[in-house]
Motif scaffolding. Structure first.
Motif, PDB file in Angstrom:
ATOM      1  N   VAL A 101      -5.574  35.784 -25.173  1.00 26.38           N
ATOM      2  CA  VAL A 101      -6.681  36.732 -24.820  1.00 26.38           C
ATOM      3  C   VAL A 101      -6.855  37.632 -25.968  1.00 26.38           C
ATOM      4  O   VAL A 101      -5.859  38.146 -26.681  1.00 26.38           O
ATOM      5  CB  VAL A 101      -6.057  37.561 -23.647  1.00 26.38           C
ATOM      6  CG1 VAL A 101      -6.949  38.472 -23.286  1.00 26.38           C
ATOM      7  CG2 VAL A 101      -5.825  36.743 -22.478  1.00 26.38           C
ATOM      8  N   GLN A 102      -7.885  38.102 -26.345  1.00 26.01           N
ATOM      9  CA  GLN A 102      -8.203  38.958 -27.553  1.00 26.01           C
ATOM     10  C   GLN A 102      -9.371  40.235 -27.050  1.00 26.01           C
ATOM     11  O   GLN A 102     -10.178  39.761 -26.071  1.00 26.01           O
ATOM     12  CB  GLN A 102      -8.924  38.301 -28.712  1.00 26.01           C
ATOM     13  CG  GLN A 102      -8.231  37.381 -29.421  1.00 26.01           C
ATOM     14  CD  GLN A 102      -7.037  37.851 -30.244  1.00 26.01           C
ATOM     15  OE1 GLN A 102      -7.064  39.254 -30.669  1.00 26.01           O
ATOM     16  NE2 GLN A 102      -5.775  37.362 -30.081  1.00 26.01           N
ATOM     17  N   ASP A 103      -9.148  41.362 -27.325  1.00 24.09           N
ATOM     18  CA  ASP A 103      -9.974  42.247 -27.066  1.00 24.09           C
ATOM     19  C   ASP A 103     -11.252  42.228 -28.020  1.00 24.09           C
ATOM     20  O   ASP A 103     -11.199  41.830 -29.114  1.00 24.09           O
ATOM     21  CB  ASP A 103      -9.267  43.794 -27.611  1.00 24.09           C
ATOM     22  CG  ASP A 103      -8.271  44.109 -26.582  1.00 24.09           C
ATOM     23  OD1 ASP A 103      -8.063  43.736 -25.397  1.00 24.09           O
ATOM     24  OD2 ASP A 103      -7.383  44.826 -27.027  1.00 24.09           O
ATOM     25  N   VAL A 104     -12.332  42.547 -27.311  1.00 24.30           N
ATOM     26  CA  VAL A 104     -13.773  42.561 -28.256  1.00 24.30           C
ATOM     27  C   VAL A 104     -14.224  43.923 -27.786  1.00 24.30           C
ATOM     28  O   VAL A 104     -14.345  44.217 -26.669  1.00 24.30           O
ATOM     29  CB  VAL A 104     -14.455  41.430 -27.763  1.00 24.30           C
ATOM     30  CG1 VAL A 104     -14.989  41.294 -26.335  1.00 24.30           C
ATOM     31  CG2 VAL A 104     -15.767  41.408 -28.760  1.00 24.30           C
ATOM     32  N   ASP A 105     -14.716  44.613 -28.672  1.00 23.53           N
ATOM     33  CA  ASP A 105     -15.376  46.100 -28.492  1.00 23.53           C
ATOM     34  C   ASP A 105     -16.458  45.834 -27.522  1.00 23.53           C
ATOM     35  O   ASP A 105     -17.257  44.811 -27.177  1.00 23.53           O
ATOM     36  CB  ASP A 105     -15.669  46.658 -29.707  1.00 23.53           C
ATOM     37  CG  ASP A 105     -14.515  47.137 -30.425  1.00 23.53           C
ATOM     38  OD1 ASP A 105     -13.427  47.551 -29.848  1.00 23.53           O
ATOM     39  OD2 ASP A 105     -14.565  47.319 -31.690  1.00 23.53           O
ATOM     40  N   CYS A 106     -17.093  46.824 -26.791  1.00 23.70           N
ATOM     41  CA  CYS A 106     -17.888  47.143 -25.982  1.00 23.70           C
ATOM     42  C   CYS A 106     -19.170  46.344 -26.493  1.00 23.70           C
ATOM     43  O   CYS A 106     -19.548  46.584 -27.533  1.00 23.70           O
ATOM     44  CB  CYS A 106     -18.441  48.471 -25.563  1.00 23.70           C
ATOM     45  SG  CYS A 106     -19.181  48.890 -24.134  1.00 23.70           S
ATOM     46  N   ALA A 107     -19.990  45.690 -25.673  1.00 24.88           N
ATOM     47  CA  ALA A 107     -21.143  45.077 -25.989  1.00 24.88           C
ATOM     48  C   ALA A 107     -22.152  45.913 -26.655  1.00 24.88           C
ATOM     49  O   ALA A 107     -22.861  45.373 -27.521  1.00 24.88           O
ATOM     50  CB  ALA A 107     -21.564  44.238 -24.806  1.00 24.88           C
ATOM     51  N   VAL A 108     -22.402  46.843 -26.031  1.00 21.68           N
ATOM     52  CA  VAL A 108     -23.549  47.758 -26.697  1.00 21.68           C
ATOM     53  C   VAL A 108     -23.403  49.335 -26.450  1.00 21.68           C
ATOM     54  O   VAL A 108     -22.972  49.611 -25.256  1.00 21.68           O
ATOM     55  CB  VAL A 108     -24.837  47.553 -25.732  1.00 21.68           C
ATOM     56  CG1 VAL A 108     -26.163  48.246 -26.333  1.00 21.68           C
ATOM     57  CG2 VAL A 108     -25.071  45.887 -25.954  1.00 21.68           C
ATOM     58  N   GLY A 109     -22.956  50.070 -27.487  1.00 13.76           N
ATOM     59  CA  GLY A 109     -22.766  51.399 -27.372  1.00 13.76           C
ATOM     60  C   GLY A 109     -21.371  51.711 -26.516  1.00 13.76           C
ATOM     61  O   GLY A 109     -20.459  51.143 -26.689  1.00 13.76           O
ATOM     62  N   ALA A 110     -21.559  52.884 -25.709  1.00 11.62           N
ATOM     63  CA  ALA A 110     -20.436  53.739 -25.100  1.00 11.62           C
ATOM     64  C   ALA A 110     -20.425  53.185 -23.705  1.00 11.62           C
ATOM     65  O   ALA A 110     -21.501  52.699 -23.146  1.00 11.62           O
ATOM     66  CB  ALA A 110     -20.571  54.883 -25.268  1.00 11.62           C
ATOM     67  N   ALA A 111     -19.285  53.567 -22.952  1.00  9.73           N
ATOM     68  CA  ALA A 111     -19.121  52.947 -21.496  1.00  9.73           C
ATOM     69  C   ALA A 111     -20.635  53.756 -20.761  1.00  9.73           C
ATOM     70  O   ALA A 111     -20.802  54.722 -20.854  1.00  9.73           O
ATOM     71  CB  ALA A 111     -18.042  53.610 -21.237  1.00  9.73           C
ATOM     72  N   PRO A 112     -20.640  52.664 -19.791  1.00 10.31           N
ATOM     73  CA  PRO A 112     -20.506  51.804 -19.466  1.00 10.31           C
ATOM     74  C   PRO A 112     -20.769  50.397 -20.275  1.00 10.31           C
ATOM     75  O   PRO A 112     -20.622  49.322 -20.125  1.00 10.31           O
ATOM     76  CB  PRO A 112     -20.893  51.560 -18.148  1.00 10.31           C
ATOM     77  CG  PRO A 112     -22.306  52.321 -17.841  1.00 10.31           C
ATOM     78  CD  PRO A 112     -22.178  53.510 -18.993  1.00 10.31           C
ATOM     79  N   CYS A 113     -21.814  50.659 -21.261  1.00 11.17           N
ATOM     80  CA  CYS A 113     -22.211  49.601 -22.265  1.00 11.17           C
ATOM     81  C   CYS A 113     -23.078  48.616 -21.803  1.00 11.17           C
ATOM     82  O   CYS A 113     -23.784  48.060 -22.571  1.00 11.17           O
ATOM     83  CB  CYS A 113     -21.029  49.009 -23.192  1.00 11.17           C
ATOM     84  SG  CYS A 113     -20.051  47.665 -22.467  1.00 11.17           S
ATOM     85  N   LEU A 114     -23.082  48.502 -20.464  1.00 13.22           N
ATOM     86  CA  LEU A 114     -23.979  47.465 -19.901  1.00 13.22           C
ATOM     87  C   LEU A 114     -24.665  47.954 -18.740  1.00 13.22           C
ATOM     88  O   LEU A 114     -23.890  48.695 -17.851  1.00 13.22           O
ATOM     89  CB  LEU A 114     -23.181  45.929 -19.472  1.00 13.22           C
ATOM     90  CG  LEU A 114     -22.517  45.383 -20.469  1.00 13.22           C
ATOM     91  CD1 LEU A 114     -21.701  44.125 -20.095  1.00 13.22           C
ATOM     92  CD2 LEU A 114     -23.835  44.865 -21.517  1.00 13.22           C
TER      93      LEU A 114
END
Length: 144
Positions: A101-114
């Motif tokens: 398992v690896q972390d990956v930063d939020c897909a787009v911008g800040a939370a909720p990011c999607l």
């Protein structure tokens, strides 16, 4: 990968939790092994704390999740995993071969990011995404 753990006693105190050797050991185990299962955490703390029980580790992890010190992730078909990275809305990459398992930063911008196509009246605060595939080590033999 090891996470830098600020003073565990201060973390517990600030969260309103009792400071115990067992709780400090559980936090330290998570710092040493991010994305650890409760059983892995127990295996890490048991040699140093022979009186620790599997149940006490589960209880500590539950208390930490409730206090916001630890994040619980529940990948499909795998045991719950716990991590100390709680201050952001990041996602995870999980290897279908070895389970890494690896972390990956939020897909787009800040939370909720999607954002869903329809929120059905929900006030969305976070989005959880899990990417599944083969890590580089597991993919290498398949490519050969």
């Amino acid at each position: 990968m090891t996470t830098v753990l600020p003073d565990p006693s201060a973390l517990l105190r600030d969260a309103g939790l009792r400071i115990t050797d067992s709780r400090i050991a559980v936090l330290s185990a998570l710092a040493a092994s991010p994305h650890a299962s409760a059983d892995a955490v127990f295996a890490e703390v048991a040699p140093a704390l022979p009186k620790a029980s599997r149940q006490s580790v589960y209880n500590a992890l539950g208390d930490f999740v409730d206090a916001g010190l630890v994040r619980r992730i529940e990948p499909a078909g795998q045991p719950m995993l716990f991590e100390l990275r709680v201050d952001d809305n990041h996602h995870h990459l999980i290897c279908t071969g070895c389970g890494a398992v690896q972390d990956v930063d939020c897909a787009v911008g800040a939370a909720p990011c999607l954002h869903p196509s329809e929120d059905h009246g929900f006030q969305i605060s976070s989005a959880e995404v899990t990417y599944w595939g083969l890590c580089g080590t597991c993919a290498a033999p398949a490519a050969a």
